[in-house]
Motif scaffolding. Sequence first.
Motif, PDB file in Angstrom:
ATOM      1  N   ILE A   1     -21.359   0.136  -7.294  1.00  0.00           N
ATOM      2  CA  ILE A   1     -20.597   0.406  -8.510  1.00  0.00           C
ATOM      3  C   ILE A   1     -19.127   0.029  -8.363  1.00  0.00           C
ATOM      4  CG2 ILE A   1     -19.822   2.246 -10.073  1.00  0.00           C
ATOM      5  CD1 ILE A   1     -22.400   3.767  -9.174  1.00  0.00           C
ATOM      6  N   LEU A   2     -18.578   0.356  -7.196  1.00  0.00           N
ATOM      7  CA  LEU A   2     -17.136   0.286  -7.035  1.00  0.00           C
ATOM      8  C   LEU A   2     -16.674  -0.912  -6.213  1.00  0.00           C
ATOM      9  CD1 LEU A   2     -15.069   2.470  -7.927  1.00  0.00           C
ATOM     10  CD2 LEU A   2     -14.956   3.142  -5.527  1.00  0.00           C
ATOM     11  N   VAL A   3     -17.304  -1.067  -5.057  1.00  0.00           N
ATOM     12  CA  VAL A   3     -16.763  -2.010  -4.088  1.00  0.00           C
ATOM     13  C   VAL A   3     -17.105  -3.445  -4.442  1.00  0.00           C
ATOM     14  CG1 VAL A   3     -16.720  -2.640  -1.657  1.00  0.00           C
ATOM     15  CG2 VAL A   3     -16.897  -0.242  -2.319  1.00  0.00           C
ATOM     16  N   LYS A   4     -18.359  -3.690  -4.755  1.00  0.00           N
ATOM     17  CA  LYS A   4     -18.800  -5.060  -5.000  1.00  0.00           C
ATOM     18  C   LYS A   4     -17.973  -5.753  -6.081  1.00  0.00           C
ATOM     19  CE  LYS A   4     -22.890  -7.792  -5.761  1.00  0.00           C
ATOM     20  NZ  LYS A   4     -24.224  -7.777  -6.380  1.00  0.00           N
ATOM     21  N   PRO A   5     -17.769  -5.084  -7.234  1.00  0.00           N
ATOM     22  CA  PRO A   5     -16.985  -5.777  -8.277  1.00  0.00           C
ATOM     23  C   PRO A   5     -15.532  -6.014  -7.862  1.00  0.00           C
ATOM     24  CG  PRO A   5     -18.099  -3.824  -9.163  1.00  0.00           C
ATOM     25  CD  PRO A   5     -18.265  -3.784  -7.692  1.00  0.00           C
ATOM     26  N   LEU A   6     -15.027  -5.229  -6.907  1.00  0.00           N
ATOM     27  CA  LEU A   6     -13.606  -5.326  -6.561  1.00  0.00           C
ATOM     28  C   LEU A   6     -13.358  -6.028  -5.232  1.00  0.00           C
ATOM     29  CD1 LEU A   6     -12.382  -1.793  -7.653  1.00  0.00           C
ATOM     30  CD2 LEU A   6     -11.930  -3.977  -8.772  1.00  0.00           C
ATOM     31  N   LEU A   7     -14.428  -6.565  -4.642  1.00  0.00           N
ATOM     32  CA  LEU A   7     -14.303  -7.142  -3.306  1.00  0.00           C
ATOM     33  C   LEU A   7     -13.328  -8.317  -3.268  1.00  0.00           C
ATOM     34  CD1 LEU A   7     -15.611  -6.033  -0.837  1.00  0.00           C
ATOM     35  CD2 LEU A   7     -17.454  -7.693  -1.064  1.00  0.00           C
TER      36      LEU A   7
ATOM     37  N   LEU B   1      -5.582  -3.451  -2.048  1.00  0.00           N
ATOM     38  CA  LEU B   1      -4.888  -2.273  -2.560  1.00  0.00           C
ATOM     39  C   LEU B   1      -5.613  -1.709  -3.784  1.00  0.00           C
ATOM     40  CD1 LEU B   1      -2.480  -0.437  -2.169  1.00  0.00           C
ATOM     41  CD2 LEU B   1      -1.163  -1.930  -3.674  1.00  0.00           C
ATOM     42  N   ILE B   2      -6.131  -2.590  -4.616  1.00  0.00           N
ATOM     43  CA  ILE B   2      -6.854  -2.166  -5.817  1.00  0.00           C
ATOM     44  C   ILE B   2      -8.091  -1.370  -5.411  1.00  0.00           C
ATOM     45  CG2 ILE B   2      -8.021  -2.959  -7.900  1.00  0.00           C
ATOM     46  CD1 ILE B   2      -5.199  -3.872  -7.979  1.00  0.00           C
ATOM     47  N   LEU B   3      -8.800  -1.902  -4.428  1.00  0.00           N
ATOM     48  CA  LEU B   3     -10.012  -1.247  -3.960  1.00  0.00           C
ATOM     49  C   LEU B   3      -9.669   0.112  -3.350  1.00  0.00           C
ATOM     50  CD1 LEU B   3     -12.998  -1.465  -3.713  1.00  0.00           C
ATOM     51  CD2 LEU B   3     -12.736  -2.842  -1.657  1.00  0.00           C
ATOM     52  N   LEU B   4      -8.559   0.143  -2.613  1.00  0.00           N
ATOM     53  CA  LEU B   4      -8.119   1.401  -2.018  1.00  0.00           C
ATOM     54  C   LEU B   4      -7.857   2.447  -3.106  1.00  0.00           C
ATOM     55  CD1 LEU B   4      -5.727   1.770   0.921  1.00  0.00           C
ATOM     56  CD2 LEU B   4      -5.172   2.995  -1.143  1.00  0.00           C
ATOM     57  N   LEU B   5      -7.180   2.018  -4.160  1.00  0.00           N
ATOM     58  CA  LEU B   5      -6.920   2.948  -5.257  1.00  0.00           C
ATOM     59  C   LEU B   5      -8.224   3.398  -5.905  1.00  0.00           C
ATOM     60  CD1 LEU B   5      -3.764   1.351  -6.890  1.00  0.00           C
ATOM     61  CD2 LEU B   5      -3.918   3.453  -5.568  1.00  0.00           C
ATOM     62  N   ALA B   6      -9.168   2.481  -5.978  1.00  0.00           N
ATOM     63  CA  ALA B   6     -10.461   2.833  -6.563  1.00  0.00           C
ATOM     64  C   ALA B   6     -11.150   3.916  -5.729  1.00  0.00           C
ATOM     65  CB  ALA B   6     -11.345   1.597  -6.671  1.00  0.00           C
ATOM     66  N   THR B   7     -10.996   3.854  -4.399  1.00  0.00           N
ATOM     67  CA  THR B   7     -11.618   4.895  -3.572  1.00  0.00           C
ATOM     68  C   THR B   7     -10.909   6.231  -3.772  1.00  0.00           C
ATOM     69  OG1 THR B   7     -10.291   4.549  -1.560  1.00  0.00           O
ATOM     70  CG2 THR B   7     -12.278   3.209  -1.809  1.00  0.00           C
ATOM     71  N   VAL B   8      -9.595   6.181  -3.997  1.00  0.00           N
ATOM     72  CA  VAL B   8      -8.875   7.417  -4.303  1.00  0.00           C
ATOM     73  C   VAL B   8      -9.470   8.030  -5.574  1.00  0.00           C
ATOM     74  CG1 VAL B   8      -6.655   8.421  -4.979  1.00  0.00           C
ATOM     75  CG2 VAL B   8      -6.736   6.668  -3.204  1.00  0.00           C
ATOM     76  N   ALA B   9      -9.702   7.171  -6.559  1.00  0.00           N
ATOM     77  CA  ALA B   9     -10.292   7.645  -7.810  1.00  0.00           C
ATOM     78  C   ALA B   9     -11.701   8.189  -7.587  1.00  0.00           C
ATOM     79  CB  ALA B   9     -10.318   6.507  -8.832  1.00  0.00           C
ATOM     80  N   ALA B  10     -12.457   7.513  -6.740  1.00  0.00           N
ATOM     81  CA  ALA B  10     -13.819   7.974  -6.466  1.00  0.00           C
ATOM     82  C   ALA B  10     -13.797   9.383  -5.872  1.00  0.00           C
ATOM     83  CB  ALA B  10     -14.531   7.008  -5.513  1.00  0.00           C
ATOM     84  N   GLY B  11     -12.828   9.629  -4.977  1.00  0.00           N
ATOM     85  CA  GLY B  11     -12.686  10.961  -4.402  1.00  0.00           C
ATOM     86  C   GLY B  11     -12.418  11.995  -5.483  1.00  0.00           C
ATOM     87  N   GLN B  12     -11.541  11.620  -6.388  1.00  0.00           N
ATOM     88  CA  GLN B  12     -11.213  12.502  -7.504  1.00  0.00           C
ATOM     89  C   GLN B  12     -12.468  12.801  -8.336  1.00  0.00           C
ATOM     90  OE1 GLN B  12      -8.026  13.456  -7.995  1.00  0.00           O
ATOM     91  NE2 GLN B  12      -8.410  14.685  -9.811  1.00  0.00           N
ATOM     92  N   VAL B  13     -13.246  11.767  -8.568  1.00  0.00           N
ATOM     93  CA  VAL B  13     -14.475  11.942  -9.351  1.00  0.00           C
ATOM     94  C   VAL B  13     -15.420  12.911  -8.640  1.00  0.00           C
ATOM     95  CG1 VAL B  13     -16.583  10.778 -10.124  1.00  0.00           C
ATOM     96  CG2 VAL B  13     -14.352   9.716 -10.515  1.00  0.00           C
ATOM     97  N   ILE B  14     -15.559  12.762  -7.336  1.00  0.00           N
ATOM     98  CA  ILE B  14     -16.442  13.682  -6.593  1.00  0.00           C
ATOM     99  C   ILE B  14     -15.949  15.116  -6.750  1.00  0.00           C
ATOM    100  CG2 ILE B  14     -17.240  14.384  -4.291  1.00  0.00           C
ATOM    101  CD1 ILE B  14     -17.113  11.478  -3.424  1.00  0.00           C
ATOM    102  N   ARG B  15     -14.670  15.328  -6.533  1.00  0.00           N
ATOM    103  CA  ARG B  15     -14.121  16.691  -6.611  1.00  0.00           C
ATOM    104  C   ARG B  15     -14.329  17.302  -7.990  1.00  0.00           C
ATOM    105  NH1 ARG B  15     -10.107  14.175  -3.631  1.00  0.00           N
ATOM    106  NH2 ARG B  15      -8.655  13.932  -5.368  1.00  0.00           N
ATOM    107  N   GLU B  16     -13.979  16.533  -9.007  1.00  0.00           N
ATOM    108  CA  GLU B  16     -14.086  17.076 -10.366  1.00  0.00           C
ATOM    109  C   GLU B  16     -15.538  17.289 -10.766  1.00  0.00           C
ATOM    110  OE1 GLU B  16     -11.640  18.360 -12.276  1.00  0.00           O
ATOM    111  OE2 GLU B  16     -10.573  18.040 -10.403  1.00  0.00           O
ATOM    112  N   ALA B  17     -16.380  16.366 -10.352  1.00  0.00           N
ATOM    113  CA  ALA B  17     -17.797  16.502 -10.702  1.00  0.00           C
ATOM    114  C   ALA B  17     -18.353  17.787 -10.091  1.00  0.00           C
ATOM    115  CB  ALA B  17     -18.583  15.295 -10.211  1.00  0.00           C
TER     116      ALA B  17
END
Lengths: 306, 236
Positions: free
Chosen positions: A92-98, A103-119
């Motif tokens: 979902i996240l890495v392949k499209p941003l490879l 830096l973009i991918l890194l920010l996306a992982t930060v967002a993914a962490g946020q999604v896990i926490r909120e979910a």
Amino acid sequence: MNTFLQLLISALLVSSLYSLVAVGFTMYVGVINLANFSHGDTCVLGTFLMMPLFLYATKLGWISASTGLVILILIILLIFLTGLWGAAIYTILVKPLLAAPRLILLLATVAAGQVIREAIRVIYPNGSNPQVFPKLLPSGSLNLSGITLGYDSLTIIFLTIICILSLNFIIQKTKMGVAMRAVSQNADVAQMMGINIEQTIISVFVIGSALAGMAGILNGSYYGITKFNLGSNLGIKGFSAAVIGGLGDFKGAIVGGVLLGFIEVFAAAYIPNGSQYQDVFSFLAVIAFLIFRPSGILGEKIFEKV
Amino acid sequence: MLELTEIRVKYGKSVVIHDVSLSIQQGEIVSILGPNGSGKTTLVRSIVGLTPVVSGEIKFFNESIQKLKPHQIVAKGIVVVPEGRGIFPKMSIEENLKTGFMFIEKDKNVMNERIQEAYDRFPILGQRRNQLAGTLSGGEQTMLAVSRAMMRKPKLLLMDEPSLGLSPKLVQQTFGIIQELNQAGTSILLIEQNAVKALAICTRGYILQKGNVVLSGTREQLIADEKVHKAYFAMD
Ligand SMILES: Nc1ncnc2c1ncn2[C@@H]1O[C@H](COP(=O)(O)OP(=O)(O)OP(=O)(O)O)[C@@H](O)[C@H]1O
Ligand SMILES: [Mg+2]
């Protein structure tokens, strides 16, 4: 002397947990040059996947019957599930941003962490509050001339060693491991040798996430508690250990985790009011390493950018 | 066996290969000559799928390959000695050799035979088989890169400036090996700046300038050409 030995055991325990998080973290950096900031949250995701599994097994009456075996099966199932999660994150996240800047991918992982926490917070019943995590590990302890060796600590240390040895075997001896190292050293040439780069990166995510799941449930069962936002701290500790070891350095991450565990436990014990500042000491260590030895404590990487 | 038809390659907005066509027949040594930045390495990258072509077609044994992934393309029998040799510095010499085989072929016995062949050819590699490849000298790295390429006995070998940075003696040796491989049945696409040496062993050649083929022909035609003579042989 006894207090010292007792502290040594505690330090080893904390070290194990940190090392386990750190080796996963460092693998991402090593192979695709990515600091995956959802790694700590993946650990916590592991605990929140484990709790319903455990509850269900208890309901079925399996837990009282042959607890050890059932728990082992649950742990394996959990590792499988978090591994699957890793594959999902990749797709979902890495392949499209490879191809995008890292830096973009890194920010996306930060967002993914946020999604896990909120979910977790939103979906899990009463998810904003701390949850009692089941005791998966054997209770009781061994008394050796005044030193108490908790079976849970011993199990954690033992399982960590098993995980790290298996991972080392995978990296050094298997075809997948050679592919990972080749990609980390020169991704283009790796592909010219016939390595399927996509498959290699997926395997990094699967293994990394499975390790995180393992670390999460060991952490949870030791402290008997988990919470949606515990991952930030765990992730940062793993990150710190990986930095001390030299980002991308597998053995270094283990040494870094051990060092961090020892610093925290001994600082808390021997420095007045140290327990309040234990994080300060570990971050001082990280900063010192960043300044004086940025290539890490061992300075020899098996994953390396050329 | 390999046929490029009017391929165009871009990096971002700038076109670096302008509708280039070229071909290699079985058994040939075809050289591509051209100054720095003329697009030689880009051609190699496009053939193996690392840099996509925006138009045109690449065929290998009459099969269109430009849509395939790099690992699928090389599995068809193409092997590369990349620019700068591309050895894996943090792997041992033996492991480097294995990377030339294990991801496409399975037979461990054959792999070990080929490793032995490499050591017979270059004893220095055998003596240092467990050392990190990064510790090898430039010439030794070339030996390793060529040996790694031979691990799979390719149908087509793409060599991107194998002689760059080598001493005259090693250049001589490297070109000797290229001829030897060719006589053993491997077709070779040889990219070189050392035109004199390349023209000495190739069957045909192309001259690339700013992403265009400005001249092509047989070895004899190229050597006889006024411009080529001026550009490459004038000093001799
Ligand atoms: N990754 C890239 N992004 C943008 N431009 C590139 C990239 N790689 C190469 N180029 C440009 O494409 C052109 C062709 O480069 P290429 O490396 O193919 O040349 P070459 O003939 O191999 O040169 P050399 O003899 O120096 O190896 C050059 O102008 C180069 O600057
Ligand atoms: Mg080049």
